[in-house]
Design an enzyme around this catalytic site. Structure first.
Site, mmCIF file in Angstrom:
data_model
loop_
_atom_site.group_PDB
_atom_site.id
_atom_site.type_symbol
_atom_site.label_atom_id
_atom_site.label_comp_id
_atom_site.label_asym_id
_atom_site.label_seq_id
_atom_site.Cartn_x
_atom_site.Cartn_y
_atom_site.Cartn_z
ATOM 1 N N HIS A 8 0.840 -1.201 0.000
ATOM 2 C CA HIS A 8 0.000 0.000 0.000
ATOM 3 C C HIS A 8 0.871 1.245 0.000
ATOM 4 C CE1 HIS A 8 -3.554 2.386 0.590
ATOM 5 N NE2 HIS A 8 -3.167 2.837 1.777
ATOM 6 N N ASP A 25 -3.759 8.964 3.612
ATOM 7 C CA ASP A 25 -3.953 7.578 3.206
ATOM 8 C C ASP A 25 -5.282 7.488 2.468
ATOM 9 O OD1 ASP A 25 -4.390 4.863 2.937
ATOM 10 O OD2 ASP A 25 -4.154 4.407 5.061
ATOM 11 N N CYS A 80 -3.928 2.658 -4.978
ATOM 12 C CA CYS A 80 -3.281 3.501 -3.966
ATOM 13 C C CYS A 80 -2.137 4.333 -4.551
ATOM 14 C CB CYS A 80 -2.812 2.688 -2.775
ATOM 15 S SG CYS A 80 -1.726 1.305 -3.184
#
Length: 122
Positions: A8, A25, A80
């Site tokens: 990620h 995030d 991501c």
């Protein structure tokens, strides 16, 4: 860019103008101590380059963006990197973070074009 466990990508920022350490995030997870790492990095770099300690007193704040802040949210398990890179670009341009998961196909095409042209588009 911060790689988390080879699975990620998130974004950590040292915002010198606003005296902030920021963590973003796209899955809206916690910073997991990464803001403290950014603080330590800046202090260490300052000590190394300037030969003096850096005071990161009360003027400096830590910000970990969440869904309540309106930051774009990733809804799949593979975009991501796109979210991280586009967020960084938007922030550098002082643009509003107004893209969504639905924009990813177009943003991918734009990124490929920009890379092939070796220049960012407006």
């Amino acid at each position: 860019p911060i790689n988390q466990g080879n699975s990620h990508w998130t974004l950590g920022l040292i915002n010198l103008r606003q005296k902030r350490f920021e963590f973003i995030d796209s899955m809206h997870g916690s910073d997991g101590g990464r803001l403290a790492v950014l603080r330590r990095y800046l202090k260490d770099e300052h000590q190394d380059k300037k030969g003096a300690p850096l005071d990161l007193g009360e003027d400096w704040v830590d910000i970990s963006y969440t869904a309540a802040d309106g930051t774009p949210r990733q809804t799949n398990g593979f975009d991501c990197g796109m979210f991280m890179s586009r967020t960084a670009e938007y922030l550098v341009r002082d643009a509003v973070l107004d893209f969504t998961q639905a924009d990813m196909p177009n943003l991918r095409r734009r990124m490929v074009f920009e890379l092939s042209q070796k220049a960012l588009t407006d």
